[in-house]
Design a protein around this motif. Structure first.
Motif, PDB file in Angstrom:
ATOM      1  N   PRO A 196       0.826  -1.147   0.048  1.00 46.55           N
ATOM      2  CA  PRO A 196      -0.097   0.093  -0.076  1.00 46.55           C
ATOM      3  C   PRO A 196       0.829   1.218   0.023  1.00 46.55           C
ATOM      4  N   ARG A 197       0.383   2.199  -0.950  1.00 44.03           N
ATOM      5  CA  ARG A 197       1.156   3.431  -0.903  1.00 44.03           C
ATOM      6  C   ARG A 197       0.535   4.409   0.069  1.00 44.03           C
ATOM      7  N   LYS A 198       1.463   5.241   0.496  1.00 45.84           N
ATOM      8  CA  LYS A 198       1.036   6.406   1.497  1.00 45.84           C
ATOM      9  C   LYS A 198       0.525   7.370   0.853  1.00 45.84           C
ATOM     10  N   THR A 199      -0.481   8.287   1.127  1.00 45.16           N
ATOM     11  CA  THR A 199      -0.952   9.165   0.535  1.00 45.16           C
ATOM     12  C   THR A 199      -0.927  10.361   1.281  1.00 45.16           C
ATOM     13  N   LYS A 200      -0.826  11.671   0.472  1.00 42.70           N
ATOM     14  CA  LYS A 200      -0.699  12.914   1.280  1.00 42.70           C
ATOM     15  C   LYS A 200      -1.948  13.476   1.801  1.00 42.70           C
ATOM     16  N   HIS A 201      -2.985  13.105   1.007  1.00 47.31           N
ATOM     17  CA  HIS A 201      -4.210  13.981   1.649  1.00 47.31           C
ATOM     18  C   HIS A 201      -5.349  12.677   1.295  1.00 47.31           C
ATOM     19  N   ARG A 202      -6.401  13.157   1.999  1.00 46.50           N
ATOM     20  CA  ARG A 202      -7.670  12.317   2.013  1.00 46.50           C
ATOM     21  C   ARG A 202      -8.438  12.674   0.910  1.00 46.50           C
ATOM     22  N   ILE A 203      -9.074  11.678   0.081  1.00 45.91           N
ATOM     23  CA  ILE A 203     -10.246  12.218  -0.763  1.00 45.91           C
ATOM     24  C   ILE A 203     -11.300  11.269  -0.556  1.00 45.91           C
ATOM     25  N   LEU A 204     -12.662  11.659  -0.573  1.00 44.40           N
ATOM     26  CA  LEU A 204     -13.826  10.784  -0.583  1.00 44.40           C
ATOM     27  C   LEU A 204     -14.298  10.498  -2.126  1.00 44.40           C
ATOM     28  N   LYS A 205     -14.194  11.370  -2.822  1.00 39.57           N
ATOM     29  CA  LYS A 205     -14.611  11.648  -4.308  1.00 39.57           C
ATOM     30  C   LYS A 205     -13.530  11.541  -4.983  1.00 39.57           C
ATOM     31  N   GLY A 206     -13.570  10.731  -6.035  1.00 35.84           N
ATOM     32  CA  GLY A 206     -12.371  10.765  -7.011  1.00 35.84           C
ATOM     33  C   GLY A 206     -12.665  10.595  -8.609  1.00 35.84           C
ATOM     34  N   ILE A 207     -11.741  10.264  -9.272  1.00 34.65           N
ATOM     35  CA  ILE A 207     -12.049   9.995 -10.779  1.00 34.65           C
ATOM     36  C   ILE A 207     -11.001   8.935 -11.115  1.00 34.65           C
ATOM     37  N   ILE A 208     -11.423   7.805 -11.479  1.00 33.74           N
ATOM     38  CA  ILE A 208     -10.824   6.553 -11.882  1.00 33.74           C
ATOM     39  C   ILE A 208     -10.784   6.500 -13.394  1.00 33.74           C
ATOM     40  N   CYS A 209      -9.587   6.826 -14.021  1.00 35.22           N
ATOM     41  CA  CYS A 209      -9.368   6.611 -15.403  1.00 35.22           C
ATOM     42  C   CYS A 209      -8.511   5.397 -15.807  1.00 35.22           C
ATOM     43  N   VAL A 210      -9.466   4.807 -16.824  1.00 35.61           N
ATOM     44  CA  VAL A 210      -8.820   3.266 -17.130  1.00 35.61           C
ATOM     45  C   VAL A 210      -8.633   3.647 -18.597  1.00 35.61           C
ATOM     46  N   ARG A 211      -7.324   3.243 -18.940  1.00 34.81           N
ATOM     47  CA  ARG A 211      -7.010   3.561 -20.404  1.00 34.81           C
ATOM     48  C   ARG A 211      -6.616   2.080 -21.000  1.00 34.81           C
ATOM     49  N   THR A 212      -7.174   1.623 -21.625  1.00 34.10           N
ATOM     50  CA  THR A 212      -6.900   0.178 -22.438  1.00 34.10           C
ATOM     51  C   THR A 212      -6.524   0.335 -23.562  1.00 34.10           C
ATOM     52  N   SER A 213      -5.114  -0.284 -23.875  1.00 34.52           N
ATOM     53  CA  SER A 213      -4.686  -0.142 -25.606  1.00 34.52           C
ATOM     54  C   SER A 213      -4.632  -1.797 -25.781  1.00 34.52           C
ATOM     55  N   PHE A 214      -4.260  -1.916 -26.844  1.00 36.56           N
ATOM     56  CA  PHE A 214      -4.035  -3.460 -27.514  1.00 36.56           C
ATOM     57  C   PHE A 214      -2.860  -4.209 -26.708  1.00 36.56           C
ATOM     58  N   ARG A 215      -1.933  -3.244 -26.114  1.00 32.42           N
ATOM     59  CA  ARG A 215      -0.730  -3.959 -25.517  1.00 32.42           C
ATOM     60  C   ARG A 215      -0.919  -3.687 -23.849  1.00 32.42           C
ATOM     61  N   ASN A 216      -1.649  -3.042 -23.425  1.00 28.83           N
ATOM     62  CA  ASN A 216      -1.353  -2.820 -21.991  1.00 28.83           C
ATOM     63  C   ASN A 216      -2.869  -1.931 -21.421  1.00 28.83           C
ATOM     64  N   THR A 217      -2.857  -1.960 -20.044  1.00 29.71           N
ATOM     65  CA  THR A 217      -4.066  -1.375 -19.459  1.00 29.71           C
ATOM     66  C   THR A 217      -3.519  -0.629 -18.289  1.00 29.71           C
ATOM     67  N   ILE A 218      -3.937   0.665 -18.109  1.00 20.38           N
ATOM     68  CA  ILE A 218      -3.322   1.689 -17.137  1.00 20.38           C
ATOM     69  C   ILE A 218      -4.568   2.320 -16.583  1.00 20.38           C
ATOM     70  N   VAL A 219      -4.387   2.013 -15.076  1.00 18.85           N
ATOM     71  CA  VAL A 219      -5.515   2.644 -14.435  1.00 18.85           C
ATOM     72  C   VAL A 219      -4.912   3.612 -13.357  1.00 18.85           C
ATOM     73  N   THR A 220      -5.654   5.127 -13.369  1.00 24.08           N
ATOM     74  CA  THR A 220      -5.000   6.007 -12.714  1.00 24.08           C
ATOM     75  C   THR A 220      -6.477   6.542 -11.793  1.00 24.08           C
ATOM     76  N   VAL A 221      -5.635   6.720 -10.481  1.00 26.08           N
ATOM     77  CA  VAL A 221      -6.937   7.342  -9.461  1.00 26.08           C
ATOM     78  C   VAL A 221      -6.411   8.908  -9.223  1.00 26.08           C
ATOM     79  N   THR A 222      -7.471   9.779  -9.501  1.00 31.74           N
ATOM     80  CA  THR A 222      -7.156  11.216  -9.247  1.00 31.74           C
ATOM     81  C   THR A 222      -8.074  11.746  -8.371  1.00 31.74           C
ATOM     82  N   ASP A 223      -7.716  12.845  -7.815  1.00 31.89           N
ATOM     83  CA  ASP A 223      -8.920  13.735  -6.859  1.00 31.89           C
ATOM     84  C   ASP A 223      -9.654  14.409  -8.095  1.00 31.89           C
TER      85      ASP A 223
END
Length: 132
Positions: free
Chosen positions: A11-38
């Motif tokens: 588990p990574r340590k986070t600097k600030h707490r977020i209750l609402k966020g945006i989950i970005c899922v980028r799927t290509s033909f070679r890889n899948t990248i998932v990013t969570v942002t505030d």
């Protein structure tokens, strides 16, 4: 005998707490990248199929997309950070639906589900035909 690689991050340590966020899922033909942002777009955590230990053609599989999504979502849910999110899916890879299912099963409330895949409106001129 070599040790078998695990597919989970610590588990990574986070600097600030977020209750609402945006989950970005980028799927290509070679890889899948998932990013969570505030809500402002600042990245909080991310994961990808390649970072979870999948190599070669296994990176593009739906199972690899599921593991990458579970990895990043469980990190935030276990720390009590993310309760509800907006999901943005981009790309045409095979892991799209599996990643969204993994988010849904994690217990995060999904407010919106956007498909932000860019579609050309007869965009650039194609290259000249190859003559052999």
């Amino acid at each position: 005998m070599p040790r078998r690689a695990t597919r989970r991050f610590l588990p990574r340590k986070t600097k600030h707490r977020i209750l609402k966020g945006i989950i970005c899922v980028r799927t290509s033909f070679r890889n899948t990248i998932v990013t969570v942002t505030d809500t402002q777009g600042q990245a909080v955590s991310w994961s990808s199929s390649g970072a979870c230990g999948f190599k070669g053609t296994k990176r593009r599989s739906p199972f690899a997309a599921q593991i990458a999504t579970e990895n990043v979502v469980h990190t935030l849910v276990n720390q009590g950070l993310l309760k509800e999110a907006e999901v943005r899916v981009s790309g045409t890879g095979p892991g799209r639906e599996t990643a969204v299912r993994a988010i849904y099963q994690s217990g995060i409330k999904i407010n919106k589900l956007h498909d932000i895949t860019s579609m050309p409106h007869n965009g650039c001129r194609p290259p000249k035909r190859r003559r052999v």
